[in-house]
Design a protein around this motif. Structure first.
Motif, PDB file in Angstrom:
ATOM      1  N   ASP A   1       0.888  -0.984  -0.233  1.00  0.00           N
ATOM      2  CA  ASP A   1      -0.355   0.326  -0.138  1.00  0.00           C
ATOM      3  C   ASP A   1       1.341   1.087  -0.037  1.00  0.00           C
ATOM      4  O   ASP A   1       1.816   1.352   0.828  1.00  0.00           O
ATOM      5  N   LEU A   2       0.791   1.981  -1.208  1.00  0.00           N
ATOM      6  CA  LEU A   2       1.155   3.323  -1.112  1.00  0.00           C
ATOM      7  C   LEU A   2       1.091   4.147  -0.060  1.00  0.00           C
ATOM      8  O   LEU A   2       2.358   4.638   0.365  1.00  0.00           O
ATOM      9  N   ASN A   3       0.286   4.416   1.339  1.00  0.00           N
ATOM     10  CA  ASN A   3       0.880   5.058   2.643  1.00  0.00           C
ATOM     11  C   ASN A   3       1.370   4.005   3.319  1.00  0.00           C
ATOM     12  O   ASN A   3       2.211   5.058   3.836  1.00  0.00           O
ATOM     13  N   LEU A   4       1.531   3.265   3.416  1.00  0.00           N
ATOM     14  CA  LEU A   4       2.519   1.931   4.242  1.00  0.00           C
ATOM     15  C   LEU A   4       3.929   2.843   3.617  1.00  0.00           C
ATOM     16  O   LEU A   4       4.816   2.140   4.386  1.00  0.00           O
ATOM     17  N   LEU A   5       4.146   2.120   2.442  1.00  0.00           N
ATOM     18  CA  LEU A   5       5.335   2.555   2.206  1.00  0.00           C
ATOM     19  C   LEU A   5       6.397   4.060   2.349  1.00  0.00           C
ATOM     20  O   LEU A   5       7.312   4.484   2.448  1.00  0.00           O
ATOM     21  N   ARG A   6       4.983   4.916   2.339  1.00  0.00           N
ATOM     22  CA  ARG A   6       5.131   6.501   2.742  1.00  0.00           C
ATOM     23  C   ARG A   6       5.992   6.533   4.060  1.00  0.00           C
ATOM     24  O   ARG A   6       6.853   7.746   4.361  1.00  0.00           O
ATOM     25  N   SER A   7       5.308   5.658   4.860  1.00  0.00           N
ATOM     26  CA  SER A   7       5.749   5.945   6.820  1.00  0.00           C
ATOM     27  C   SER A   7       6.913   5.401   6.598  1.00  0.00           C
ATOM     28  O   SER A   7       7.190   5.476   7.615  1.00  0.00           O
ATOM     29  N   PHE A   8       7.044   4.155   5.803  1.00  0.00           N
ATOM     30  CA  PHE A   8       8.559   3.342   6.239  1.00  0.00           C
ATOM     31  C   PHE A   8      10.127   4.465   5.044  1.00  0.00           C
ATOM     32  O   PHE A   8      10.794   5.073   5.983  1.00  0.00           O
ATOM     33  N   SER A   9       9.321   5.819   4.577  1.00  0.00           N
ATOM     34  CA  SER A   9      10.084   6.908   4.414  1.00  0.00           C
ATOM     35  C   SER A   9      10.561   7.889   5.868  1.00  0.00           C
ATOM     36  O   SER A   9      11.225   8.897   5.368  1.00  0.00           O
ATOM     37  N   GLU A  10       9.431   7.658   6.940  1.00  0.00           N
ATOM     38  CA  GLU A  10       9.371   8.770   7.543  1.00  0.00           C
ATOM     39  C   GLU A  10       9.806   8.292   9.224  1.00  0.00           C
ATOM     40  O   GLU A  10      10.393   8.666   9.404  1.00  0.00           O
ATOM     41  N   LYS A  11      10.596   6.387   8.729  1.00  0.00           N
ATOM     42  CA  LYS A  11      10.965   5.548   9.897  1.00  0.00           C
ATOM     43  C   LYS A  11      12.674   5.873   9.757  1.00  0.00           C
ATOM     44  O   LYS A  11      13.124   5.747   8.961  1.00  0.00           O
ATOM     45  N   THR A  12      13.495   5.618  10.634  1.00  0.00           N
ATOM     46  CA  THR A  12      14.978   5.329  10.947  1.00  0.00           C
ATOM     47  C   THR A  12      15.304   3.889  10.510  1.00  0.00           C
ATOM     48  O   THR A  12      14.327   2.633  10.558  1.00  0.00           O
ATOM     49  N   PHE A  13      16.727   3.574   9.884  1.00  0.00           N
ATOM     50  CA  PHE A  13      16.960   2.486   9.601  1.00  0.00           C
ATOM     51  C   PHE A  13      16.339   0.884  10.094  1.00  0.00           C
ATOM     52  O   PHE A  13      16.028   0.171   9.863  1.00  0.00           O
ATOM     53  N   SER A  14      16.907   1.240  11.475  1.00  0.00           N
ATOM     54  CA  SER A  14      16.752  -0.087  12.755  1.00  0.00           C
ATOM     55  C   SER A  14      15.058  -0.085  12.642  1.00  0.00           C
ATOM     56  O   SER A  14      14.783  -1.762  12.952  1.00  0.00           O
ATOM     57  N   GLN A  15      14.044   0.746  12.607  1.00  0.00           N
ATOM     58  CA  GLN A  15      12.489   1.109  12.557  1.00  0.00           C
ATOM     59  C   GLN A  15      12.243  -0.041  11.426  1.00  0.00           C
ATOM     60  O   GLN A  15      10.524  -0.972  11.065  1.00  0.00           O
ATOM     61  N   ASN A  16      12.361   0.685  10.470  1.00  0.00           N
ATOM     62  CA  ASN A  16      12.532  -0.594   8.886  1.00  0.00           C
ATOM     63  C   ASN A  16      12.985  -1.822   9.296  1.00  0.00           C
ATOM     64  O   ASN A  16      12.243  -2.910   8.337  1.00  0.00           O
ATOM     65  N   LYS A  17      13.702  -1.779   9.492  1.00  0.00           N
ATOM     66  CA  LYS A  17      14.562  -3.262   9.507  1.00  0.00           C
ATOM     67  C   LYS A  17      13.791  -4.444   9.926  1.00  0.00           C
ATOM     68  O   LYS A  17      13.064  -5.302   9.962  1.00  0.00           O
ATOM     69  N   ARG A  18      13.140  -3.959  11.678  1.00  0.00           N
ATOM     70  CA  ARG A  18      12.515  -4.560  12.270  1.00  0.00           C
ATOM     71  C   ARG A  18      10.913  -4.733  11.288  1.00  0.00           C
ATOM     72  O   ARG A  18      10.516  -6.087  11.238  1.00  0.00           O
ATOM     73  N   ASP A  19      10.468  -3.760  11.424  1.00  0.00           N
ATOM     74  CA  ASP A  19       9.091  -3.768  10.824  1.00  0.00           C
ATOM     75  C   ASP A  19       8.414  -4.208   8.717  1.00  0.00           C
ATOM     76  O   ASP A  19       7.895  -5.067   8.825  1.00  0.00           O
ATOM     77  N   MET A  20       9.600  -4.481   8.820  1.00  0.00           N
ATOM     78  CA  MET A  20      10.222  -5.067   7.340  1.00  0.00           C
ATOM     79  C   MET A  20       9.898  -6.679   7.610  1.00  0.00           C
ATOM     80  O   MET A  20       9.127  -7.541   6.894  1.00  0.00           O
ATOM     81  N   ARG A  21      10.550  -6.904   8.430  1.00  0.00           N
ATOM     82  CA  ARG A  21      10.655  -8.687   8.260  1.00  0.00           C
ATOM     83  C   ARG A  21       9.035  -9.422   9.277  1.00  0.00           C
ATOM     84  O   ARG A  21       8.473  -9.562   8.848  1.00  0.00           O
ATOM     85  N   LYS A  22       8.562  -7.567   9.764  1.00  0.00           N
ATOM     86  CA  LYS A  22       7.314  -8.621  10.468  1.00  0.00           C
ATOM     87  C   LYS A  22       6.328  -7.903   9.880  1.00  0.00           C
ATOM     88  O   LYS A  22       5.713  -9.214   9.114  1.00  0.00           O
ATOM     89  N   PHE A  23       6.446  -7.407   9.232  1.00  0.00           N
ATOM     90  CA  PHE A  23       5.611  -7.446   7.264  1.00  0.00           C
ATOM     91  C   PHE A  23       5.825  -8.640   6.392  1.00  0.00           C
ATOM     92  O   PHE A  23       4.721  -9.167   6.469  1.00  0.00           O
ATOM     93  N   TYR A  24       6.992  -9.628   5.944  1.00  0.00           N
ATOM     94  CA  TYR A  24       6.759 -10.189   5.650  1.00  0.00           C
ATOM     95  C   TYR A  24       6.807 -11.208   6.225  1.00  0.00           C
ATOM     96  O   TYR A  24       5.810 -12.143   5.411  1.00  0.00           O
ATOM     97  N   SER A  25       6.718 -11.432   7.208  1.00  0.00           N
ATOM     98  CA  SER A  25       6.042 -13.036   8.479  1.00  0.00           C
ATOM     99  C   SER A  25       4.907 -12.998   8.056  1.00  0.00           C
ATOM    100  O   SER A  25       4.261 -13.746   8.418  1.00  0.00           O
ATOM    101  N   PHE A  26       3.969 -12.159   8.218  1.00  0.00           N
ATOM    102  CA  PHE A  26       2.455 -11.772   7.680  1.00  0.00           C
ATOM    103  C   PHE A  26       1.498 -12.464   7.062  1.00  0.00           C
ATOM    104  O   PHE A  26       1.083 -13.461   7.209  1.00  0.00           O
TER     105      PHE A  26
END
Length: 271
Positions: free
Chosen positions: A77-102
């Protein structure tokens, strides 16, 4: 063998169809406002449903993943991708693994999973189809790993799944270029059980699932467990999460977001 509705989430619809000594469970992605794009909430619902299925006393003879709204999945989702641009590297790294796992939780299901890609599937949406055990494609569907064209490293396991299913050369080509292929290509490459007009894809997948239900369930479950290189996929996911985390905070990805708003092609400068 008419289907019955089991449950309805905000972004998913679930149906059950009787099969020999069991049932076929179908999960339909349903986000009509954005072509079934993947939101965080959809991911949570998806994993909840997979967890529900895995705890059933009698496991489904097969699980089918498909889409409502005449499409399979438009990717993240575009809004989800936009939210990643506003986070830190470590936050994105953690959240991407979580998102994949879903969504990749389907790899942990003991039941065989069939992807009924009944329309366009892009990016992470196509990755979900590749993560299924078997696939049916729409002849007129458009399919692409478009990650690099958005300024980000391929994700959702695609850097592992594409070469695994298509071989190093073709898999790498699709990842490096983001080029589009159709259902006829998928059939010719051996990626699809078969490819048919989009309005027939789900019915064909269901027919095949019912036929497969004649097989011994314990044997099928053991087969699924032994087919995959679990550790190799996990390593790829870790690398993808780190790479995407860096890309999301790059100028190139911010250019992607700007170009979407301005309805033009992005101009990447490599920074």
């Amino acid at each position: 063998m008419s289907p019955s509705n089991l449950n309805k989430y905000e972004f998913l619809e679930i149906e059950s169809t009787p099969a020999r000594n069991g049932e076929i469970v179908s999960i339909f992605l349903n986000n009509p406002e954005s072509r079934n794009s993947m939101t965080w909430k959809m991911g949570e619902e998806f994993q909840t449903e997979i967890n529900r299925i895995s705890k059933l006393k009698i496991l489904p003879r097969a699980v089918i993943i498909s889409g409502r709204n005449d499409v399979f999945c438009a990717g993240g989702d575009l809004n989800l991708l936009r939210s990643f641009s506003e986070k830190t590297f470590s936050q994105n790294k953690r959240d991407m693994r979580k998102f994949y796992s879903f969504f990749l939780s389907i790899r942990n299901l003991q039941s065989p999973v069939i992807g009924a890609l009944n329309g366009h599937a892009i990016g992470a949406g196509l990755s979900l189809g590749f993560a299924c055990d078997l696939r049916f494609f729409a002849l007129e569907g458009k399919y692409s790993f478009n990650f690099v064209r958005l300024g980000i490293h391929p994700g959702m396991g695609s850097s592992f799944l594409a070469p695994e299913l298509l071989g190093k050369s073709l898999g790498s080509r699709l990842l490096f270029t983001g080029e589009t292929f159709n259902g006829e290509d998928a059939k010719n490459w051996g990626l699809a059980v078969t490819s048919v007009p989009k309005n027939e894809v789900y019915a064909k997948a269901l027919e095949f699932a019912i036929y497969m239900a004649d097989g011994a369930p314990l044997a099928l479950q053991e087969l699924k467990k032994n087919l995959y290189q679990w550790k190799s996929l996990d390593k790829a996911l870790k690398k993808e999460a780190a790479s995407q985390a860096r890309n999301f905070i790059s100028d190139d990805f911010r250019e992607t977001l700007t170009s979407v708003v301005e309805k033009r092609s992005p101009i990447f400068l490599g920074k």
